[in-house]
Design an enzyme around this catalytic site. Structure first.
Site, PDB file in Angstrom:
ATOM      1  N   ARG A  58       0.796  -1.215   0.000  1.00 57.66           N
ATOM      2  CA  ARG A  58       0.000   0.000   0.000  1.00 57.66           C
ATOM      3  C   ARG A  58       0.840   1.282   0.000  1.00 57.66           C
ATOM      4  O   ARG A  58       0.669   2.166  -0.839  1.00 57.66           O
ATOM      5  CB  ARG A  58      -0.937   0.034   1.234  1.00 57.66           C
ATOM      6  CG  ARG A  58      -2.151  -0.829   1.107  1.00 57.66           C
ATOM      7  CD  ARG A  58      -2.513  -1.424   2.455  1.00 57.66           C
ATOM      8  NE  ARG A  58      -1.535  -2.447   2.764  1.00 57.66           N
ATOM      9  CZ  ARG A  58      -1.694  -3.731   2.452  1.00 57.66           C
ATOM     10  NH1 ARG A  58      -2.815  -4.124   1.940  1.00 57.66           N
ATOM     11  NH2 ARG A  58      -0.745  -4.616   2.693  1.00 57.66           N
ATOM     12  N   THR A  59       1.755   1.387   0.957  1.00 57.82           N
ATOM     13  CA  THR A  59       2.443   2.666   1.170  1.00 57.82           C
ATOM     14  C   THR A  59       3.329   3.041  -0.017  1.00 57.82           C
ATOM     15  O   THR A  59       3.305   4.170  -0.497  1.00 57.82           O
ATOM     16  CB  THR A  59       3.278   2.596   2.466  1.00 57.82           C
ATOM     17  OG1 THR A  59       2.450   2.061   3.499  1.00 57.82           O
ATOM     18  CG2 THR A  59       3.779   3.960   2.879  1.00 57.82           C
ATOM     19  N   LYS A  86      24.806  -5.714  -0.792  1.00 52.78           N
ATOM     20  CA  LYS A  86      26.272  -5.877  -0.835  1.00 52.78           C
ATOM     21  C   LYS A  86      26.931  -5.249   0.386  1.00 52.78           C
ATOM     22  O   LYS A  86      28.145  -5.083   0.445  1.00 52.78           O
ATOM     23  CB  LYS A  86      26.833  -5.221  -2.101  1.00 52.78           C
ATOM     24  CG  LYS A  86      26.269  -5.809  -3.386  1.00 52.78           C
ATOM     25  CD  LYS A  86      26.735  -4.983  -4.585  1.00 52.78           C
ATOM     26  CE  LYS A  86      25.905  -5.271  -5.811  1.00 52.78           C
ATOM     27  NZ  LYS A  86      26.035  -4.226  -6.821  1.00 52.78           N
ATOM     28  N   ARG A 108      11.103   3.806   4.021  1.00 55.75           N
ATOM     29  CA  ARG A 108      10.636   2.843   5.036  1.00 55.75           C
ATOM     30  C   ARG A 108      11.860   2.071   5.511  1.00 55.75           C
ATOM     31  O   ARG A 108      12.666   1.614   4.702  1.00 55.75           O
ATOM     32  CB  ARG A 108       9.595   1.889   4.458  1.00 55.75           C
ATOM     33  CG  ARG A 108       9.276   0.736   5.408  1.00 55.75           C
ATOM     34  CD  ARG A 108       8.083  -0.068   4.991  1.00 55.75           C
ATOM     35  NE  ARG A 108       6.852   0.671   5.206  1.00 55.75           N
ATOM     36  CZ  ARG A 108       5.642   0.119   5.094  1.00 55.75           C
ATOM     37  NH1 ARG A 108       5.514  -1.144   4.745  1.00 55.75           N
ATOM     38  NH2 ARG A 108       4.558   0.846   5.302  1.00 55.75           N
ATOM     39  N   HIS A 136       4.309   5.796  11.717  1.00 57.62           N
ATOM     40  CA  HIS A 136       3.888   5.611  10.317  1.00 57.62           C
ATOM     41  C   HIS A 136       2.915   6.780  10.051  1.00 57.62           C
ATOM     42  O   HIS A 136       1.699   6.593  10.018  1.00 57.62           O
ATOM     43  CB  HIS A 136       3.197   4.258  10.190  1.00 57.62           C
ATOM     44  CG  HIS A 136       2.954   3.794   8.786  1.00 57.62           C
ATOM     45  ND1 HIS A 136       3.032   4.621   7.688  1.00 57.62           N
ATOM     46  CD2 HIS A 136       2.609   2.568   8.310  1.00 57.62           C
ATOM     47  CE1 HIS A 136       2.750   3.912   6.596  1.00 57.62           C
ATOM     48  NE2 HIS A 136       2.494   2.666   6.956  1.00 57.62           N
TER      49      HIS A 136
HETATM   50  N1   CP Z   1      -0.482  -0.132   5.896  1.00 60.29           N
HETATM   51  C1   CP Z   1       0.735  -0.384   5.375  1.00 60.29           C
HETATM   52  O1   CP Z   1       1.745   0.204   5.762  1.00 60.29           O
HETATM   53  O2   CP Z   1       0.736  -1.326   4.387  1.00 60.29           O
HETATM   54  P1   CP Z   1       2.021  -1.750   3.557  1.00 60.29           P
HETATM   55  O3   CP Z   1       2.954  -2.456   4.486  1.00 60.29           O
HETATM   56  O4   CP Z   1       1.511  -2.655   2.455  1.00 60.29           O
HETATM   57  O5   CP Z   1       2.650  -0.506   3.009  1.00 60.29           O
END
Ligand code: CP
Length: 311
Positions: A58-59, A86, A108, A136
């Site tokens: 999603r993100t 590496k 992320r 998040h």
């Molecule tokens: N909600 C969320 O962070 O989903 P993803 O891990 O798929 O990005």
């Protein structure tokens, strides 16, 4: 009001007014996503690098779509196909990415605090797409936008957040955001997954069991068990977890009539959420995903200075 931050690392760092600005901009930008031609020139000439050290559906997709809808150029780097395999350090990767002059890095990372480290070392903007069990912020914002669309406000809502609170960056961003906006947050989860002293974060009540949290709730937010972040086994069996902390139709009846069921995804069906609830009319899971694009457009727009391009 101008958004003054170079980076968005967490909702803990933002004021109520700044969160309000991000949400209202997302609400305005949302309309672009329903057009035949889903593109505006707002970030034309800007480059957004999506640097993902952890898996995401999603993100990552949502940030990429958001950037493209604002006409930015986007580049995706995933750790598994980059020189991280590496042995390259975050600092070296960042310095090399920076040499290519991006305007925004969306990252992320599995380590809490990795974004603070990066933001101090780069001149471009950094947006946190999830750091370890810390925050998040884009998820917190899209959750709030989804709640506000239904109720017209966040102030005074009873929001139950249920599950693995300790390892959930979503829970932390939701708590920081929702309590700043005046919502009442009730937490439930196994004692092994409830951080001691979490009630000190603000208007947060830790409940003895899930029924207490769900009782009279406007929103029931279910969390995924973060098995990948648990250093040891924190629950006897998934079946037992599901029995005490899974949401089913009977339990949902304790909440307000037509209460919202939410989940950040990915869902472990039959563990934290039964399919009959996940796919019901009360589920707002796909609305959350839809709102994610508008929220991320708003975040990209505001860290870029929030100004329209000049010819
Ligand atoms: N909600 C969320 O962070 O989903 P993803 O891990 O798929 O990005």
């Amino acid at each position: 009001m101008a958004f003054k931050h170079k980076d968005i690392i967490g909702l803990q760092d933002l004021t109520r007014e700044e969160i309000e600005l991000l949400l209202s901009t997302a609400e305005n930008l949302k309309e672009i996503n329903s057009r035949d031609i889903k593109k505006v020139p707002t970030l034309r000439g800007k480059t957004v690098v999506n640097l993902f050290y952890e898996a995401s559906t999603r993100t990552r997709t949502s940030f990429e779509i958001a950037a493209k809808r604002l006409s930015a150029d986007t580049i995706n780097i995933t750790a598994s196909t980059s020189s991280v395999t590496k042995g390259e350090t975050l600092s070296d990767t960042a310095r090399n990415v920076l040499a290519m002059k991006p305007d925004i890095i969306v990252m992320r990372h599995s380590i809490s605090g990795a974004h603070h480290y990066l933001a101090k070392r780069v001149s471009c903007s950094v947006i946190n797409a999830g750091d370890g069990a810390h925050e998040h912020p884009s998820q917190g914002l899209l959750d709030m936008l989804t709640m506000r669309q239904k109720y017209g406000k966040l102030e005074g809502l009873k929001v139950a957040i249920v599950g693995d609170i300790t390892h959930s960056r979503v829970a932390r961003s939701d708590i920081f955001g929702l309590t700043k906006m005046g919502a009442n947050v009730f937490l439930a989860g196994p004692p092994t997954m409830m951080p001691p002293g979490i009630e000190r974060l603000g208007n947060v009540t830790v409940c003895k069991d899930m029924r207490e949290a769900v009782d009279g709730a406007d929103v029931v937010m279910m969390l995924r068990i973060q098995l990948e972040r648990q250093g040891k086994t924190l629950l006897p069996t998934m079946k037992e977890y599901s029995r005490y902390f899974g949401l089913n139709r009977n339990l949902l009846q304790l909440a307000k009539k037509d209460a919202m069921v939410m989940h950040p995804g990915p869902i472990n069906r039959g563990v934290e959420l039964n399919s009959d609830v996940a796919d019901s009319d009360q589920s707002h899971v796909l609305k959350q995903v839809e709102n994610g694009v508008a929220v991320r457009m708003s975040m990209l727009y505001h860290v870029s200075g929030g100004e329209l391009p000049t010819e």
